[in-house]
Design a protein around this motif. Structure first.
Motif, PDB file in Angstrom:
ATOM      1  N   GLN A 295      -6.713   6.864  -1.620  1.00 32.38           N
ATOM      2  CA  GLN A 295      -6.124   6.144  -2.757  1.00 32.38           C
ATOM      3  C   GLN A 295      -5.095   7.024  -3.476  1.00 32.38           C
ATOM      4  O   GLN A 295      -4.030   6.543  -3.845  1.00 32.38           O
ATOM      5  N   ASP A 296      -5.398   8.295  -3.642  1.00 32.39           N
ATOM      6  CA  ASP A 296      -4.483   9.220  -4.317  1.00 32.39           C
ATOM      7  C   ASP A 296      -3.233   9.501  -3.472  1.00 32.39           C
ATOM      8  O   ASP A 296      -2.172   9.815  -4.028  1.00 32.39           O
ATOM      9  N   LEU A 297      -3.364   9.411  -2.159  1.00 34.09           N
ATOM     10  CA  LEU A 297      -2.239   9.718  -1.269  1.00 34.09           C
ATOM     11  C   LEU A 297      -1.350   8.510  -0.959  1.00 34.09           C
ATOM     12  O   LEU A 297      -0.253   8.677  -0.416  1.00 34.09           O
ATOM     13  N   LEU A 298      -1.801   7.297  -1.313  1.00 32.15           N
ATOM     14  CA  LEU A 298      -1.046   6.096  -0.949  1.00 32.15           C
ATOM     15  C   LEU A 298       0.393   6.071  -1.499  1.00 32.15           C
ATOM     16  O   LEU A 298       1.314   5.708  -0.764  1.00 32.15           O
ATOM     17  N   PRO A 299       0.653   6.439  -2.769  1.00 33.93           N
ATOM     18  CA  PRO A 299       2.050   6.424  -3.239  1.00 33.93           C
ATOM     19  C   PRO A 299       2.949   7.351  -2.401  1.00 33.93           C
ATOM     20  O   PRO A 299       4.062   6.977  -2.029  1.00 33.93           O
ATOM     21  N   GLY A 300       2.462   8.531  -2.078  1.00 32.46           N
ATOM     22  CA  GLY A 300       3.232   9.451  -1.240  1.00 32.46           C
ATOM     23  C   GLY A 300       3.393   8.925   0.168  1.00 32.46           C
ATOM     24  O   GLY A 300       4.434   9.126   0.812  1.00 32.46           O
ATOM     25  N   TYR A 301       2.384   8.223   0.670  1.00 29.55           N
ATOM     26  CA  TYR A 301       2.438   7.636   2.015  1.00 29.55           C
ATOM     27  C   TYR A 301       3.531   6.573   2.083  1.00 29.55           C
ATOM     28  O   TYR A 301       4.329   6.538   3.015  1.00 29.55           O
TER      29      TYR A 301
ATOM     30  N   HIS B  99      -7.644  -0.989   1.184  1.00 33.48           N
ATOM     31  CA  HIS B  99      -6.403  -0.540   0.538  1.00 33.48           C
ATOM     32  C   HIS B  99      -5.214  -1.463   0.822  1.00 33.48           C
ATOM     33  O   HIS B  99      -4.106  -1.191   0.355  1.00 33.48           O
ATOM     34  N   ASP B 100      -5.437  -2.546   1.558  1.00 33.26           N
ATOM     35  CA  ASP B 100      -4.336  -3.413   1.983  1.00 33.26           C
ATOM     36  C   ASP B 100      -3.552  -3.981   0.804  1.00 33.26           C
ATOM     37  O   ASP B 100      -2.314  -3.957   0.789  1.00 33.26           O
ATOM     38  N   GLU B 101      -4.252  -4.490  -0.188  1.00 35.56           N
ATOM     39  CA  GLU B 101      -3.574  -5.115  -1.335  1.00 35.56           C
ATOM     40  C   GLU B 101      -2.748  -4.081  -2.117  1.00 35.56           C
ATOM     41  O   GLU B 101      -1.596  -4.328  -2.478  1.00 35.56           O
ATOM     42  N   GLU B 102      -3.339  -2.923  -2.357  1.00 34.86           N
ATOM     43  CA  GLU B 102      -2.604  -1.887  -3.089  1.00 34.86           C
ATOM     44  C   GLU B 102      -1.424  -1.373  -2.272  1.00 34.86           C
ATOM     45  O   GLU B 102      -0.357  -1.085  -2.818  1.00 34.86           O
TER      46      GLU B 102
END
Length: 158
Positions: free
Chosen positions: A7-13, A36-39
């Motif tokens: 969750q913490d890495l998703l913006p960077g991903y 995590h699909d929706e986010e």
């Protein structure tokens, strides 16, 4: 990796800002976990909007720069035209004094000069020199009380 770490890495991903090892870990986790699909969809939309805003900002900056360059070129062209007309007026005033075949009187004269539909004022000042056989002539051209050009010449007795 746990879901919280992912969750913490998703913006960077989404922005491709992770190193290769972290990208592989997030890819592996996302292939097995659908929490995590929706986010991920929301972050991608936000990332696209952000990229679009940055692109629009760059385009706006480029357009502003082009507009400023165009304005500078236009101002320069107007100034060149103004100088050309002023040069013609000053030359005409000096040539008229030369063609008179007599020494002009000391003093200041102002006359209108029309060039290309524009009325300019030519101020001709004749002043004495140490040698009485010569006079100094200054022809200064104005537009709306703004000086544009000044020519100075020496005239002698004929």
């Amino acid at each position: 990796m746990t879901c919280e770490e992912i969750q913490d890495l998703l913006p960077g991903y989404v922005l491709d800002a992770l190193d290769a090892h972290e990208m592989e870990q997030v890819d592996a986790h996302l292939s097995t976990c659908r929490d995590h699909d929706e986010e991920l969809v929301d972050l991608r939309a936000t990332g696209m909007a952000l990229a679009l805003l940055v692109a629009l900002g760059i385009v706006a900056l480029a357009l502003m720069t082009g507009l400023k360059a165009t304005q500078t070129l236009t101002t320069s062209a107007q100034r060149q035209s103004e100088l050309l007309w002023a040069q013609l007026c000053a030359d005409n005033a000096l040539n008229a004094l030369r063609l008179a075949r007599q020494m002009p009187g000391i003093g200041v004269r102002t006359q209108a000069c029309v060039q290309a539909g524009q009325t300019l004022q030519v101020r001709t000042e004749v002043s004495a020199t140490p040698n009485p056989s010569f006079v100094r002539v200054d022809a200064q051209v104005f537009t709306a009380q703004q000086p544009v050009l000044r020519l100075t010449s020496i005239l002698g007795r004929y």
